[in-house]
Scaffold this motif. Sequence first.
Motif, PDB file in Angstrom:
ATOM      1  N   LEU A 155     -17.382 -17.335  24.340  1.00 14.87           N
ATOM      2  CA  LEU A 155     -17.938 -16.722  22.992  1.00 14.87           C
ATOM      3  C   LEU A 155     -17.635 -17.845  21.777  1.00 14.87           C
ATOM      4  O   LEU A 155     -16.837 -18.887  22.229  1.00 14.87           O
ATOM      5  N   THR A 156     -18.405 -17.970  20.467  1.00 17.59           N
ATOM      6  CA  THR A 156     -17.641 -18.917  19.790  1.00 17.59           C
ATOM      7  C   THR A 156     -16.021 -18.004  18.958  1.00 17.59           C
ATOM      8  O   THR A 156     -15.813 -17.184  19.131  1.00 17.59           O
ATOM      9  N   PRO A 157     -15.475 -19.135  18.369  1.00 20.24           N
ATOM     10  CA  PRO A 157     -14.653 -19.348  17.468  1.00 20.24           C
ATOM     11  C   PRO A 157     -14.005 -17.668  16.575  1.00 20.24           C
ATOM     12  O   PRO A 157     -13.314 -17.108  16.831  1.00 20.24           O
ATOM     13  N   GLY A 214      -9.314 -24.142  23.241  1.00 18.93           N
ATOM     14  CA  GLY A 214      -8.875 -24.859  21.742  1.00 18.93           C
ATOM     15  C   GLY A 214      -7.393 -25.713  22.306  1.00 18.93           C
ATOM     16  O   GLY A 214      -7.030 -25.867  23.038  1.00 18.93           O
ATOM     17  N   THR A 215      -7.635 -26.365  21.470  1.00 17.34           N
ATOM     18  CA  THR A 215      -5.437 -27.282  21.451  1.00 17.34           C
ATOM     19  C   THR A 215      -4.613 -26.136  20.286  1.00 17.34           C
ATOM     20  O   THR A 215      -5.029 -25.736  19.845  1.00 17.34           O
ATOM     21  N   GLU A 216      -3.315 -26.521  20.132  1.00 21.81           N
ATOM     22  CA  GLU A 216      -2.761 -26.017  19.251  1.00 21.81           C
ATOM     23  C   GLU A 216      -3.000 -26.196  18.025  1.00 21.81           C
ATOM     24  O   GLU A 216      -3.460 -24.702  17.297  1.00 21.81           O
ATOM     25  N   THR A 217      -4.042 -26.799  17.482  1.00 19.21           N
ATOM     26  CA  THR A 217      -4.391 -26.943  15.809  1.00 19.21           C
ATOM     27  C   THR A 217      -5.879 -26.563  15.971  1.00 19.21           C
ATOM     28  O   THR A 217      -6.431 -26.253  14.967  1.00 19.21           O
ATOM     29  N   ILE A 218      -6.702 -26.266  17.624  1.00 19.34           N
ATOM     30  CA  ILE A 218      -8.347 -26.256  16.685  1.00 19.34           C
ATOM     31  C   ILE A 218      -8.796 -25.111  18.097  1.00 19.34           C
ATOM     32  O   ILE A 218      -8.784 -24.752  19.232  1.00 19.34           O
ATOM     33  N   LEU A 219      -9.292 -24.203  17.687  1.00 16.76           N
ATOM     34  CA  LEU A 219     -10.011 -22.996  18.350  1.00 16.76           C
ATOM     35  C   LEU A 219     -11.579 -23.254  18.660  1.00 16.76           C
ATOM     36  O   LEU A 219     -11.958 -22.879  17.354  1.00 16.76           O
ATOM     37  N   LEU A 220     -11.711 -23.766  19.635  1.00 12.08           N
ATOM     38  CA  LEU A 220     -13.566 -23.718  19.864  1.00 12.08           C
ATOM     39  C   LEU A 220     -13.498 -22.820  20.748  1.00 12.08           C
ATOM     40  O   LEU A 220     -15.255 -22.651  20.369  1.00 12.08           O
ATOM     41  N   VAL A 247     -12.787 -29.227  26.902  1.00 16.22           N
ATOM     42  CA  VAL A 247     -13.277 -30.784  26.952  1.00 16.22           C
ATOM     43  C   VAL A 247     -14.417 -31.055  26.840  1.00 16.22           C
ATOM     44  O   VAL A 247     -14.190 -31.562  26.492  1.00 16.22           O
ATOM     45  N   GLU A 248     -14.305 -30.305  26.999  1.00 16.94           N
ATOM     46  CA  GLU A 248     -15.915 -30.548  27.114  1.00 16.94           C
ATOM     47  C   GLU A 248     -16.829 -30.172  25.942  1.00 16.94           C
ATOM     48  O   GLU A 248     -17.632 -30.405  25.204  1.00 16.94           O
TER      49      GLU A 248
END
Length: 358
Positions: A155-157, A214-220, A247-248
């Motif tokens: 799914l997308t963010p 994602g990361t702590e600041t970016i939801l992928l 990572v991908e």
Amino acid sequence: MVAGQDGLDNVIRHVSVIEVPDAVRWFQGYELMITAGYSYRHSEHALVQLVEDLVCADAAALAICYSERYLGSIPECVAARANELKFPLLELPLDVKYIEIITPVMGAVINRQAQYLDSALRAHIELEHMVLKSAGPEAMVRRVAELLDVPVLLLTPSFQLRHFSSPHAADPLAGEVATDWRSALEEARPDAELGSAVLVGETNGERFAALPLGTETILLGYVLALGIAPLNAKQLLLSQCSMPLTVELLLERTRQDAVVRLQRDFFDDLFDGEMSDEVATRRANAYGMNLDGCSWVVVADIDALASQFLKAGQEQGIQKLKDGLKRLASALVDTEAEGGVVVSRSDSVVLLPRFTGV
């Protein structure tokens, strides 16, 4: 086996002993509980209540040892309630010691967890190799579906379905698994055993496990596996697939951002009017844009709206507005001028529609 045969597939992760009447406060879940029944010898109702409390606490089963000594026998009402709740109720003879239950059961649990970890590690390494080969998110999702042997969604963010893969031809196609994933994920709960990152829930009568990517600041985005029973190897394997997928997706975003920057630079140079047609065509093709037939230029500017957002202190609203404008422009070009070009520039969106016959 006294009762509860329908619950024999319950998952055991721990073994605990109950010998006090208020033990419910210490229940952790997924335990095989052992008791001699001493605290319940004067009350059948208390023993029935124990069974109900264990079910509410997601215990796996109850083994009563030495029932002849303290209970005389297991009351029929207790067995009947265990059958109603599909909760396994075992009776063990006098010559069985607690340690003879605890040691082999915990040994089996540890061995099973070691196998789960080994499978999860192998999957993690395989997906890492796919990242190194730039296999792409869709190929990785297909592989995750094969490893889990269940349908998997990416799914997308914004909770839109990006990719669906199933190892079984009989499973529904992507369009047939559409659901309100925003609501489903908001209602999902963290898996206490695997960590707060793994969400488990149910939608349309089907269980699912999900992980934010994602990361702590970016939801992928999110990866979801359908039809996974709680607390089994597939959930652990799914949790180990999240990092390579993240990572991908980060690499994909980096590549996309680089292309967008190159496209913006190209349009800046193009609008300066100092490029020859040959150079413009060559650069456009290098950046994945085909300008043949694009004789119109449309610029949608949001400067006026952006200033209003800034005055209201809503800087994030500007980016949302730009993203929404680009999505709308892209959809318009796709439906009305297929093959056109859409590029974001600062606070504007540039459209080069391709109209056939114009």
